[in-house]
Motif scaffolding. Structure first.
Motif, PDB file in Angstrom:
ATOM      1  N   VAL A 213       6.352   5.717  32.806  1.00 16.33           N
ATOM      2  CA  VAL A 213       5.586   5.302  33.769  1.00 16.33           C
ATOM      3  C   VAL A 213       6.347   5.608  35.037  1.00 16.33           C
ATOM      4  O   VAL A 213       5.537   5.904  36.054  1.00 16.33           O
ATOM      5  CB  VAL A 213       5.512   3.726  33.647  1.00 16.33           C
ATOM      6  CG1 VAL A 213       5.002   3.086  34.944  1.00 16.33           C
ATOM      7  CG2 VAL A 213       4.842   3.112  32.571  1.00 16.33           C
ATOM      8  N   THR A 214       7.622   5.672  35.423  1.00 20.08           N
ATOM      9  CA  THR A 214       8.071   5.930  36.647  1.00 20.08           C
ATOM     10  C   THR A 214       8.850   7.359  36.958  1.00 20.08           C
ATOM     11  O   THR A 214       9.010   7.849  37.690  1.00 20.08           O
ATOM     12  CB  THR A 214       9.373   4.875  36.856  1.00 20.08           C
ATOM     13  OG1 THR A 214      10.399   5.267  35.962  1.00 20.08           O
ATOM     14  CG2 THR A 214       8.790   3.660  36.774  1.00 20.08           C
ATOM     15  N   GLY A 215       9.022   7.838  35.724  1.00 20.79           N
ATOM     16  CA  GLY A 215       9.838   9.186  35.568  1.00 20.79           C
ATOM     17  C   GLY A 215      11.204   8.962  35.736  1.00 20.79           C
ATOM     18  O   GLY A 215      12.013  10.227  36.040  1.00 20.79           O
ATOM     19  N   TRP A 216      11.894   7.966  35.809  1.00 22.34           N
ATOM     20  CA  TRP A 216      13.113   7.771  36.012  1.00 22.34           C
ATOM     21  C   TRP A 216      13.916   7.106  34.492  1.00 22.34           C
ATOM     22  O   TRP A 216      13.221   6.009  34.160  1.00 22.34           O
ATOM     23  CB  TRP A 216      13.553   6.833  37.355  1.00 22.34           C
ATOM     24  CG  TRP A 216      13.206   7.276  38.498  1.00 22.34           C
ATOM     25  CD1 TRP A 216      11.735   7.453  38.919  1.00 22.34           C
ATOM     26  CD2 TRP A 216      13.993   7.863  39.453  1.00 22.34           C
ATOM     27  NE1 TRP A 216      11.876   7.992  40.280  1.00 22.34           N
ATOM     28  CE2 TRP A 216      13.151   8.388  40.549  1.00 22.34           C
ATOM     29  CE3 TRP A 216      15.397   8.801  39.308  1.00 22.34           C
ATOM     30  CZ2 TRP A 216      13.506   9.021  41.666  1.00 22.34           C
ATOM     31  CZ3 TRP A 216      15.757   9.077  40.458  1.00 22.34           C
ATOM     32  CH2 TRP A 216      14.842   9.606  41.492  1.00 22.34           C
TER      33      TRP A 216
ATOM     34  N   ALA B 120      19.347   4.766  36.601  1.00 22.32           N
ATOM     35  CA  ALA B 120      19.354   3.484  36.287  1.00 22.32           C
ATOM     36  C   ALA B 120      19.683   2.555  37.829  1.00 22.32           C
ATOM     37  O   ALA B 120      18.932   1.720  38.031  1.00 22.32           O
ATOM     38  CB  ALA B 120      20.364   3.072  35.291  1.00 22.32           C
ATOM     39  N   PHE B 121      20.321   3.221  38.841  1.00 20.00           N
ATOM     40  CA  PHE B 121      20.553   2.675  39.822  1.00 20.00           C
ATOM     41  C   PHE B 121      19.476   2.754  40.674  1.00 20.00           C
ATOM     42  O   PHE B 121      19.427   1.999  41.552  1.00 20.00           O
ATOM     43  CB  PHE B 121      21.920   3.685  40.238  1.00 20.00           C
ATOM     44  CG  PHE B 121      22.217   3.073  41.956  1.00 20.00           C
ATOM     45  CD1 PHE B 121      22.492   1.896  42.369  1.00 20.00           C
ATOM     46  CD2 PHE B 121      22.324   4.012  42.796  1.00 20.00           C
ATOM     47  CE1 PHE B 121      22.986   1.438  43.594  1.00 20.00           C
ATOM     48  CE2 PHE B 121      22.405   3.865  44.046  1.00 20.00           C
ATOM     49  CZ  PHE B 121      22.723   2.372  44.438  1.00 20.00           C
ATOM     50  N   VAL B 122      18.752   3.992  40.596  1.00 20.35           N
ATOM     51  CA  VAL B 122      17.408   3.879  41.384  1.00 20.35           C
ATOM     52  C   VAL B 122      16.705   3.116  40.984  1.00 20.35           C
ATOM     53  O   VAL B 122      15.850   2.253  41.801  1.00 20.35           O
ATOM     54  CB  VAL B 122      16.865   5.631  41.214  1.00 20.35           C
ATOM     55  CG1 VAL B 122      15.537   5.489  41.909  1.00 20.35           C
ATOM     56  CG2 VAL B 122      18.008   6.480  41.996  1.00 20.35           C
ATOM     57  N   LEU B 123      16.386   2.764  39.480  1.00 19.20           N
ATOM     58  CA  LEU B 123      15.566   1.786  39.143  1.00 19.20           C
ATOM     59  C   LEU B 123      15.871   0.473  39.543  1.00 19.20           C
ATOM     60  O   LEU B 123      15.059  -0.500  39.963  1.00 19.20           O
ATOM     61  CB  LEU B 123      15.473   1.914  37.802  1.00 19.20           C
ATOM     62  CG  LEU B 123      14.699   3.020  37.114  1.00 19.20           C
ATOM     63  CD1 LEU B 123      14.897   3.243  35.671  1.00 19.20           C
ATOM     64  CD2 LEU B 123      13.150   2.841  37.288  1.00 19.20           C
ATOM     65  N   GLN B 124      17.206  -0.069  39.695  1.00 17.31           N
ATOM     66  CA  GLN B 124      17.731  -1.263  40.053  1.00 17.31           C
ATOM     67  C   GLN B 124      17.371  -1.385  41.486  1.00 17.31           C
ATOM     68  O   GLN B 124      16.997  -2.707  41.839  1.00 17.31           O
ATOM     69  CB  GLN B 124      19.244  -1.295  39.679  1.00 17.31           C
ATOM     70  CG  GLN B 124      19.543  -2.741  40.076  1.00 17.31           C
ATOM     71  CD  GLN B 124      21.147  -2.979  39.328  1.00 17.31           C
ATOM     72  OE1 GLN B 124      21.582  -2.040  38.939  1.00 17.31           O
ATOM     73  NE2 GLN B 124      21.257  -4.364  39.145  1.00 17.31           N
ATOM     74  N   THR B 125      17.716  -0.568  42.480  1.00 18.49           N
ATOM     75  CA  THR B 125      17.208  -0.503  43.896  1.00 18.49           C
ATOM     76  C   THR B 125      15.699  -0.733  44.029  1.00 18.49           C
ATOM     77  O   THR B 125      15.331  -1.526  44.844  1.00 18.49           O
ATOM     78  CB  THR B 125      17.623   0.760  44.604  1.00 18.49           C
ATOM     79  OG1 THR B 125      19.117   1.169  44.169  1.00 18.49           O
ATOM     80  CG2 THR B 125      17.607   0.558  46.017  1.00 18.49           C
ATOM     81  N   ALA B 126      14.782  -0.284  43.074  1.00 26.36           N
ATOM     82  CA  ALA B 126      13.538  -0.512  43.275  1.00 26.36           C
ATOM     83  C   ALA B 126      12.878  -1.784  42.693  1.00 26.36           C
ATOM     84  O   ALA B 126      12.075  -2.417  43.600  1.00 26.36           O
ATOM     85  CB  ALA B 126      12.651   0.600  42.229  1.00 26.36           C
ATOM     86  N   LEU B 127      13.700  -2.551  41.934  1.00 27.89           N
ATOM     87  CA  LEU B 127      13.526  -3.778  41.469  1.00 27.89           C
ATOM     88  C   LEU B 127      13.961  -4.674  42.511  1.00 27.89           C
ATOM     89  O   LEU B 127      13.127  -5.764  42.974  1.00 27.89           O
ATOM     90  CB  LEU B 127      14.361  -4.238  40.209  1.00 27.89           C
ATOM     91  CG  LEU B 127      13.965  -3.397  39.027  1.00 27.89           C
ATOM     92  CD1 LEU B 127      14.978  -3.956  37.901  1.00 27.89           C
ATOM     93  CD2 LEU B 127      12.474  -3.873  38.589  1.00 27.89           C
ATOM     94  N   VAL B 128      14.971  -4.334  43.347  1.00 28.63           N
ATOM     95  CA  VAL B 128      15.266  -5.414  44.518  1.00 28.63           C
ATOM     96  C   VAL B 128      14.519  -5.238  45.637  1.00 28.63           C
ATOM     97  O   VAL B 128      14.199  -6.215  46.177  1.00 28.63           O
ATOM     98  CB  VAL B 128      16.920  -4.769  45.077  1.00 28.63           C
ATOM     99  CG1 VAL B 128      17.336  -5.816  46.205  1.00 28.63           C
ATOM    100  CG2 VAL B 128      17.791  -5.047  43.844  1.00 28.63           C
ATOM    101  N   VAL B 129      14.190  -3.982  46.103  1.00 30.70           N
ATOM    102  CA  VAL B 129      13.178  -3.904  47.108  1.00 30.70           C
ATOM    103  C   VAL B 129      11.820  -4.312  46.765  1.00 30.70           C
ATOM    104  O   VAL B 129      10.866  -4.947  47.828  1.00 30.70           O
ATOM    105  CB  VAL B 129      13.300  -2.536  47.888  1.00 30.70           C
ATOM    106  CG1 VAL B 129      14.657  -2.107  48.349  1.00 30.70           C
ATOM    107  CG2 VAL B 129      12.776  -1.464  46.837  1.00 30.70           C
ATOM    108  N   GLY B 130      11.305  -3.998  45.812  1.00 28.46           N
ATOM    109  CA  GLY B 130      10.160  -4.767  45.329  1.00 28.46           C
ATOM    110  C   GLY B 130       9.791  -6.122  45.296  1.00 28.46           C
ATOM    111  O   GLY B 130       9.009  -6.766  45.455  1.00 28.46           O
TER     112      GLY B 130
END
Length: 404
Positions: A375-378, A386-396
């Motif tokens: 879905v995300t490409g990550w 995984a760090f990028v995905l975790q940051t996305a969860l935080v800002v989302g």
């Protein structure tokens, strides 16, 4: 001792001495200046097809050069010197810019050769038989000096054009960075030979500590191996490379990164049109500003790979990209993807721990994590991604308005 030039010590090459012209020959040369000029112009028109195709003002400028060349030969023949330094101003006068715009150096040399042939053909009428050889040799020596002078004129004109082109190129790059109107930008960018309308990439890094005179030319040559168009801008310590129609080649960009100075090299997302190029440049600049937070970043690194660092550095565009590119698609996909990813990251990337936390089988966790990647490409199984995905969860989550 031999008179061979190779036998003379370096720096003591013996100049060729020319016999002095007789007063009668000089007087005949001066009286035939008009005839020689007329014959030369007529011969140019007959023997050089490209000369006939020039505009009247261009023909007039070249005709003036030819006449000055013949007149200057007479002056030089009367008082010969080893290297007539005045030949550039005396023959070409104020015409260098007109000459270089009208014809190429090759055509200029053809013009010189034609004039020499005309003067040589008139030698029997200009000097007594005893001086024929002397006059022909003088014509050849003088034509050599004029040819060198022409080459010097063209070299100076090319150097001047190169300096102007570099300034114009830097102005165009600056206009792209400032996001000028595409209509006004299109006219400027076409002036520097830019033809690409899509696949525009901005690469930004530091200027090398030692950049020679040929640095920009070498960088441009290397860039054109992987792109159709290239612009180079140097803004103090910052080196900016704008590529058009570039192939999506990580190896190609990696080779180009070697031309930058020390520190990170960041490239923005590919802009589909010239209108989107400023956004790509802004992303690259934001990436450069935040790149020091990721010491192990590859060189070059994509600006999108620096989303977490850019968000922490206050980049609103990176925050929006994380929400729209990762968080919202995960929420829309459903099937427990957000919950599974959150638990997996919180539990130290443990598949079994996540399975126990969610009361599902470990294979279910693997499947959902694979869906996250689709879905995300990550890929959450890779630490950096995984760090990028975790940051996305935080800002989302912060973007969602709390329920009152």
């Amino acid at each position: 001792m031999s008179d061979d030039i190779s036998s003379l010590p370096a720096g003591r090459i013996r100049p060729v001495r020319q016999a002095k012209a007789t007063p009668d020959t000089l007087a005949r040369l001066k009286s035939h200046l008009g005839v020689l000029s007329t014959v030369a112009l007529k011969h140019l028109d007959q023997s050089l097809p490209w000369y006939r195709g020039l505009r009247p003002e261009e023909r007039a400028a070249l005709g003036l050069v030819a006449q000055k060349g013949i007149a200057s030969f007479v002056t030089w023949y009367e008082r010969p010197t080893t290297s007539p330094q005045w030949v550039i101003t005396d023959v070409f006068g104020g015409a260098p810019s007109e000459l270089t715009r009208s014809i190429s150096l090759q055509k200029a040399l053809q013009l010189i050769r034609t004039i020499v042939e005309v003067v040589e053909s008139q030698v029997p009428d200009l000097a007594p038989e005893a001086e024929h050889q002397q006059l022909r040799e003088a014509v050849l020596r003088y034509s050599r000096e004029v040819a060198f002078a022409a080459a010097d004129v063209y070299a100076r004109a090319a150097e001047s054009r190169g300096a102007w082109d570099s300034r114009l190129e830097a102005l165009v790059v600056d206009a792209v960075l400032r996001g000028e109107s595409p209509d006004s930008l299109r006219s400027r960018i076409s002036a520097v030979g830019w033809k690409s309308h899509d696949n525009i990439t901005l690469v930004i890094g530091s200027t090398p500590a030692v950049a020679g005179a040929s640095f920009v030319s070498e960088l441009r040559r290397a860039s054109l191996r992987i792109a159709r168009d290239c612009l180079v801008g140097i803004q103090g310590e910052r080196l900016i490379l704008m590529l058009g129609g570039a192939e999506e080649s990580a190896a190609g960009l990696e080779r180009l990164s070697g031309y930058f100075g020390e520190g990170p090299v960041v490239y923005g997302p590919v802009a589909a049109t010239l209108k989107e190029a400023p956004s790509s440049a802004q992303a690259a600049f934001a990436g450069i500003a935040a790149a020091r937070a990721w010491p192990l970043a590859p060189r070059p690194v994509a600006a999108d790979d620096l989303w977490p660092e850019r968000v922490m550095n206050g980049d609103a565009a990176a925050r929006i990209s994380l929400i729209q590119g990762i968080y919202n698609p995960l929420v829309k996909a459903g099937n427990g993807l957000v919950e599974t990813l959150s638990s997996y990251l919180a539990l130290g990337h443990s598949l079994e721990g996540t399975a126990r936390e969610l009361f599902v089988h470990a294979n279910t966790v693997r499947y959902r994590l694979k869906r996250v990647c689709d879905v995300t490409g990550w890929d959450p199984l890779l630490p950096r991604e995984a760090f990028v995905l975790q940051t996305a969860l935080v800002v989302g989550r912060l973007d969602v308005e709390p329920e009152l």
